[in-house]
Scaffold this motif. Structure first.
Motif, PDB file in Angstrom:
ATOM      1  N   ALA A  84       0.735  -1.032  -0.103  1.00 18.60           N
ATOM      2  CA  ALA A  84      -0.060  -0.064  -0.005  1.00 18.60           C
ATOM      3  C   ALA A  84       0.865   1.339   0.103  1.00 18.60           C
ATOM      4  N   LEU A  85       0.352   2.299  -0.733  1.00 23.56           N
ATOM      5  CA  LEU A  85       0.965   3.569  -0.760  1.00 23.56           C
ATOM      6  C   LEU A  85       0.212   4.229   0.347  1.00 23.56           C
ATOM      7  N   THR A  86       0.957   4.803   1.568  1.00 22.19           N
ATOM      8  CA  THR A  86       0.123   5.329   2.640  1.00 22.19           C
ATOM      9  C   THR A  86       0.628   6.667   2.823  1.00 22.19           C
ATOM     10  N   TRP A  87      -0.358   7.783   2.870  1.00 22.02           N
ATOM     11  CA  TRP A  87      -0.133   9.161   3.219  1.00 22.02           C
ATOM     12  C   TRP A  87       0.075   9.237   4.715  1.00 22.02           C
ATOM     13  N   ARG A  88       1.203   9.807   5.237  1.00 20.87           N
ATOM     14  CA  ARG A  88       1.681   9.802   6.368  1.00 20.87           C
ATOM     15  C   ARG A  88       1.470  11.607   6.876  1.00 20.87           C
ATOM     16  N   VAL A 105     -14.204   6.421  -1.101  1.00 19.84           N
ATOM     17  CA  VAL A 105     -13.036   5.907  -0.899  1.00 19.84           C
ATOM     18  C   VAL A 105     -12.013   6.656  -0.917  1.00 19.84           C
ATOM     19  N   GLY A 106     -10.891   6.515   0.069  1.00 22.57           N
ATOM     20  CA  GLY A 106      -9.749   7.327  -0.112  1.00 22.57           C
ATOM     21  C   GLY A 106      -9.542   8.725   0.713  1.00 22.57           C
ATOM     22  N   LEU A 107     -11.078   8.919   1.315  1.00 23.78           N
ATOM     23  CA  LEU A 107     -11.119  10.041   1.983  1.00 23.78           C
ATOM     24  C   LEU A 107     -11.347   9.826   3.319  1.00 23.78           C
ATOM     25  N   GLN A 129     -10.222   3.449   3.626  1.00 13.18           N
ATOM     26  CA  GLN A 129      -8.963   3.213   2.877  1.00 13.18           C
ATOM     27  C   GLN A 129      -9.157   3.333   1.370  1.00 13.18           C
ATOM     28  N   GLY A 130      -8.362   3.955   0.727  1.00 10.88           N
ATOM     29  CA  GLY A 130      -8.273   4.064  -0.760  1.00 10.88           C
ATOM     30  C   GLY A 130      -7.766   2.966  -1.784  1.00 10.88           C
ATOM     31  N   VAL A 131      -7.481   3.236  -2.962  1.00 15.87           N
ATOM     32  CA  VAL A 131      -7.133   2.386  -3.970  1.00 15.87           C
ATOM     33  C   VAL A 131      -5.629   2.232  -4.081  1.00 15.87           C
ATOM     34  N   PHE A 132      -5.013   2.714  -3.610  1.00 14.61           N
ATOM     35  CA  PHE A 132      -3.476   2.928  -3.813  1.00 14.61           C
ATOM     36  C   PHE A 132      -3.016   1.614  -3.075  1.00 14.61           C
ATOM     37  N   LEU A 171      -3.264   7.157   5.980  1.00 10.26           N
ATOM     38  CA  LEU A 171      -4.376   6.866   5.090  1.00 10.26           C
ATOM     39  C   LEU A 171      -3.655   6.546   3.682  1.00 10.26           C
ATOM     40  N   VAL A 172      -4.561   5.441   3.401  1.00 11.12           N
ATOM     41  CA  VAL A 172      -4.385   4.980   1.896  1.00 11.12           C
ATOM     42  C   VAL A 172      -5.170   5.783   1.048  1.00 11.12           C
ATOM     43  N   LEU A 173      -4.682   6.905   0.168  1.00  8.20           N
ATOM     44  CA  LEU A 173      -5.651   7.653  -0.576  1.00  8.20           C
ATOM     45  C   LEU A 173      -5.937   6.856  -1.889  1.00  8.20           C
TER      46      LEU A 173
END
Length: 299
Positions: free
Chosen positions: A3-7, A101-103, A106-109, A55-57
């Motif tokens: 997963a690509l996670t926004w920190r 989703v992604g907001l 969990q999102g799609v990245f 969060l995964v965006l």
């Protein structure tokens, strides 16, 4: 799973995180290809809004589900309550308690997420993933044009040559609508012409002695909390100003049908592996002249 996670801020990390398990009424959705939306760049630029890290965006994706082998799907990312007046009239996009989703989830990245089975929209055979992944951003333009009730006898001016603006031009061209587009970057104006814009301008100052039936602001209004315009001019000229958010399911399905019938040129898309997603965000923010839309592929 990967997963690509926004920190927070511009920090994005490629990590291994636990794969989610479907609950009642949910199915697993395995992401094959995901698009970075301009709204995904807001938290990266420091405007998080309701997003809370980590969060995964991401909310634009195509993929598969183990519950329906052999099929491909594009994800309908909006989530509504199903019982309010907006939802009952088919406008899930205006549900007061809507989610995305992604907001707020969990999102799609990521390799996988869990969604309602109703979120899976089958992709027609013969439609490539790189085309189908444009369904979500195209749906926004399809929805706006539907509300404006414009047709082949009308003229439309699109402000902004990002993905939404370019796809708005494509939606107009497919419908036989005379469309012009304003965008300061040369390369984006070039792609606007490829996608069907009959005229392009570097600035609104160049749009003189012309009248349009509809102007679409696709610059990215959600990135600011306030905007100014001349109320007196709006009154004296009888201009209608309308805010527009997202799309209905019908708009979403119509957008996919348009892509199946008239796929746009894909020259303006660039693909990177999910593991290089942080670089994709950087390119979109720091090198917009040559990076318009970046898709992230499963590693």
């Amino acid at each position: 799973m990967n997963a690509l996670t926004w920190r927070g801020g511009s920090s994005l990390t490629f990590d291994r995180i636990p794969a989610p398990e479907p609950g009642d009424g949910e199915v697993a959705f395995d992401v094959s290809l995901a698009g970075i939306c301009g709204s995904d760049l807001h938290p990266y630029r420091g405007h998080a809004g309701p997003r809370v890290p980590p969060l995964v965006l991401g909310h634009e994706a195509v993929g598969t589900s183990p519950t329906r082998p052999g099929e491909r799907f594009v994800l309908f990312p909006l989530v509504g309550c199903s019982s309010c007046a907006a939802c009952l009239r088919g406008e899930i996009n205006l549900c007061r308690t809507r989610g995305l989703v992604g907001l707020d989830r969990q999102g799609v990245f990521a390799d996988r997420l869990v969604v309602s089975s109703e979120a899976l929209t089958p992709i027609p055979s013969g439609v490539a993933d790189r085309v189908a992944v444009l369904t979500e951003p195209l749906a926004a333009s399809v929805s706006a044009l539907r509300h404006a009730d414009v047709g082949p006898d009308d003229r439309v001016l699109v402000l902004g040559g990002g993905p939404i603006g370019l796809l708005a031009a494509h939606a107009c061209a497919v419908s036989g609508i005379d469309v012009s587009l304003v965008e300061p970057l040369d390369e984006r104006r070039r792609f606007a012409a490829v996608l069907g814009a009959q005229a392009t301008y570097a600035s609104t100052d160049e749009v003189v002695d012309q009248e349009f039936d509809l102007a679409i602001d696709a610059v990215g209004g959600l990135g600011q909390t306030e905007g100014l315009f001349s109320a007196g001019d709006v009154v004296r000229r009888g201009i209608t100003v309308r805010g527009h958010y997202a799309y209905t399911r019908a708009d979403f399905e119509n957008a996919l049908a348009i892509l199946a019938r008239r796929p746009p040129s894909l020259e303006w898309l660039r693909s990177l592996p999910l593991s290089e997603g942080a670089e994709g965000f950087r390119l979109l923010v720091e090198e917009p002249e040559v990076n318009i839309k970046i898709l992230l592929e499963r590693d």
